[in-house]
Design an enzyme around this catalytic site. Structure first.
Site, PDB file in Angstrom:
ATOM      1  N   GLY A  31      75.088  78.135  35.356  1.00 37.88           N
ATOM      2  CA  GLY A  31      74.810  77.136  34.338  1.00 37.88           C
ATOM      3  C   GLY A  31      75.410  75.776  34.637  1.00 37.88           C
ATOM      4  O   GLY A  31      75.831  75.510  35.760  1.00 37.88           O
ATOM      5  N   HIS A  34      72.305  71.140  37.437  1.00 35.78           N
ATOM      6  CA  HIS A  34      72.116  69.814  38.030  1.00 35.78           C
ATOM      7  C   HIS A  34      70.902  69.875  38.968  1.00 35.78           C
ATOM      8  O   HIS A  34      70.273  70.941  39.091  1.00 35.78           O
ATOM      9  CB  HIS A  34      73.390  69.366  38.754  1.00 35.78           C
ATOM     10  CG  HIS A  34      73.915  70.384  39.729  1.00 35.78           C
ATOM     11  ND1 HIS A  34      73.254  70.705  40.893  1.00 35.78           N
ATOM     12  CD2 HIS A  34      75.022  71.169  39.683  1.00 35.78           C
ATOM     13  CE1 HIS A  34      73.943  71.626  41.538  1.00 35.78           C
ATOM     14  NE2 HIS A  34      75.020  71.931  40.828  1.00 35.78           N
ATOM     15  N   HIS A  37      70.459  72.901  41.349  1.00 35.07           N
ATOM     16  CA  HIS A  37      69.858  74.086  40.730  1.00 35.07           C
ATOM     17  C   HIS A  37      68.350  73.883  40.547  1.00 35.07           C
ATOM     18  O   HIS A  37      67.554  74.776  40.823  1.00 35.07           O
ATOM     19  CB  HIS A  37      70.463  74.331  39.346  1.00 35.07           C
ATOM     20  CG  HIS A  37      71.921  74.644  39.335  1.00 35.07           C
ATOM     21  ND1 HIS A  37      72.853  73.804  38.766  1.00 35.07           N
ATOM     22  CD2 HIS A  37      72.624  75.700  39.816  1.00 35.07           C
ATOM     23  CE1 HIS A  37      74.055  74.346  38.880  1.00 35.07           C
ATOM     24  NE2 HIS A  37      73.957  75.486  39.526  1.00 35.07           N
ATOM     25  N   MET A 184      76.003  68.033  45.313  1.00 39.77           N
ATOM     26  CA  MET A 184      76.050  68.249  43.860  1.00 39.77           C
ATOM     27  C   MET A 184      76.685  69.592  43.561  1.00 39.77           C
ATOM     28  O   MET A 184      76.476  70.567  44.287  1.00 39.77           O
ATOM     29  CB  MET A 184      74.639  68.209  43.288  1.00 39.77           C
ATOM     30  CG  MET A 184      74.101  66.820  43.256  1.00 39.77           C
ATOM     31  SD  MET A 184      72.676  66.745  42.175  1.00 39.77           S
ATOM     32  CE  MET A 184      72.285  65.028  42.349  1.00 39.77           C
TER      33      MET A 184
HETATM   34  P1  AMP Z   1      76.235  77.935  40.852  1.00 42.47           P
HETATM   35  O1  AMP Z   1      75.718  77.686  39.462  1.00 42.47           O
HETATM   36  O2  AMP Z   1      77.203  76.911  41.316  1.00 42.47           O
HETATM   37  O3  AMP Z   1      76.712  79.361  41.038  1.00 42.47           O
HETATM   38  O4  AMP Z   1      74.990  77.775  41.822  1.00 42.47           O
HETATM   39  C1  AMP Z   1      73.802  78.510  41.646  1.00 42.47           C
HETATM   40  C2  AMP Z   1      72.941  78.355  42.875  1.00 42.47           C
HETATM   41  O5  AMP Z   1      72.635  76.974  43.070  1.00 42.47           O
HETATM   42  C3  AMP Z   1      73.642  78.830  44.154  1.00 42.47           C
HETATM   43  O6  AMP Z   1      72.712  79.517  44.978  1.00 42.47           O
HETATM   44  C4  AMP Z   1      74.086  77.535  44.778  1.00 42.47           C
HETATM   45  O7  AMP Z   1      74.216  77.613  46.185  1.00 42.47           O
HETATM   46  C5  AMP Z   1      72.960  76.591  44.386  1.00 42.47           C
HETATM   47  N1  AMP Z   1      73.426  75.208  44.446  1.00 42.47           N
HETATM   48  C6  AMP Z   1      74.546  74.692  43.877  1.00 42.47           C
HETATM   49  N2  AMP Z   1      74.688  73.399  44.189  1.00 42.47           N
HETATM   50  C7  AMP Z   1      73.647  73.070  44.991  1.00 42.47           C
HETATM   51  C8  AMP Z   1      73.223  71.877  45.648  1.00 42.47           C
HETATM   52  N3  AMP Z   1      73.923  70.753  45.579  1.00 42.47           N
HETATM   53  N4  AMP Z   1      72.093  71.922  46.381  1.00 42.47           N
HETATM   54  C9  AMP Z   1      71.385  73.075  46.478  1.00 42.47           C
HETATM   55  N5  AMP Z   1      71.720  74.230  45.887  1.00 42.47           N
HETATM   56  C10 AMP Z   1      72.826  74.236  45.141  1.00 42.47           C
END
Ligand code: AMP
Length: 280
Positions: A31, A34, A37, A184
């Site tokens: 959650g 950005h 995601h 991000m």
């Molecule tokens: P998180 O909510 O941080 O657990 O991220 C969820 C998914 O989004 C994970 O697979 C992350 O690798 C991906 N993600 C997070 N930040 C980025 C980003 N800046 N660019 C691409 N994917 C992202």
């Protein structure tokens, strides 16, 4: 868009759709969404019939001194963003719903968890694979989308999919960055204005590594030393800056295949990670 809390109810919805031949694409998140995601979600929307996004801040992947309690959350804003992306299901379970038997970490991450972030965050990847396996069991996706931002996590999950023979195609999507190159992350909200600017040295270090590797004038080990020397005085604490083989995540010796330059460091009190993949 349906918001579902109960694992059983979600599985029931999904199985019905799968029986009709629908391809299910799944994007797991914690959650506080950005553009990073959203890039995964947009790709899932293009490639699947049914898009499921989970929002779950997973307690078992946080260390006792880490930021589980203060991890940023904004369900209302997230749901608005997901509705705009035409997501079909938001899976937002409770901790008890995900861990009915208590917070055990029953899936092992394998040897890829012993390097890079692994030793710095004991138990982290064990928590990640445990929750992702459980999410996969509930969502039963055909396609699962992860970000290259968390490259080590993606590699560990890729191996977990193989180990359990899961019929899931994994897609790893490029890193989405801020204007100054900073990757991000939901955690960027912790950064002050000044820290956000200073964090620009991380993508700078990755560009430096890329230039040095492409120039082929020095060894990969020497590139690593140069990146470390560049970063050390510019960040508040360097966890690591490494040049590794993109498959094994261990030191790249030969210039063959893909090399990963991976960085983890603190800017102020915030731990940031970033990486770049370079084909050599
Ligand atoms: P998180 O909510 O941080 O657990 O991220 C969820 C998914 O989004 C994970 O697979 C992350 O690798 C991906 N993600 C997070 N930040 C980025 C980003 N800046 N660019 C691409 N994917 C992202």
């Amino acid at each position: 868009m349906k918001v579902v809390k109960s694992p059983g109810a979600l599985t029931e919805h999904i199985l019905k759709l799968k029986r009709k031949g629908k391809r299910v694409g799944f994007v797991p998140t914690m959650g506080f969404l950005h553009e990073g995601h959203l890039s995964l979600i947009r790709r899932a929307r293009k490639e699947s019939d049914v898009v499921v996004v989970s929002i779950f801040v997973n307690p078992t992947q946080f260390g006792p001194k880490e930021d589980f309690k203060r991890y940023p959350r904004n369900a209302k804003r997230d749901l608005k963003m997901l509705a705009a992306e035409k997501v079909d299901f938001v899976f937002a379970p409770t901790v008890r719903g995900m861990y009915p038997g208590g917070l055990q970490k029953c899936v092992k991450p394998g040897p890829l968890a012993d390097v890079l972030c692994g030793p710095k965050r004991p138990g982290h990847f064990r928590g990640v694979v445990t929750v992702v396996k459980r999410l996969f069991d509930i969502v039963q996706p055909d396609l699962a989308y992860f970000g290259q931002k968390d490259f080590q996590q993606a590699r560990i999950i890729e191996e977990m999919i193989k180990r359990f023979h899961l019929p899931i195609q994994m897609k790893v999507c490029p890193i989405v960055r801020e204007k100054n190159g900073l990757a991000m992350s939901s955690r960027n909200v912790y950064l002050s204005q000044d820290e956000r600017i200073r964090a620009g040295v991380i993508p700078e270090a990755l560009s430096l590594a890329k230039r040095l590797i492409r120039s082929k004038t020095i060894s990969l080990k020497q590139v690593e030393s140069k990146v470390v020397s560049f970063l050390k005085p510019r960040v508040d604490k360097l966890n690591y800056a490494k040049v590794v083989d993109a498959i094994s995540l261990r030191h790249a010796i030969r210039r063959k295949g893909s090399v990963l330059v991976a960085i983890a460091c603190f800017i102020g009190r915030t731990r940031l990670i970033d990486n770049i993949l370079i084909r050599v």
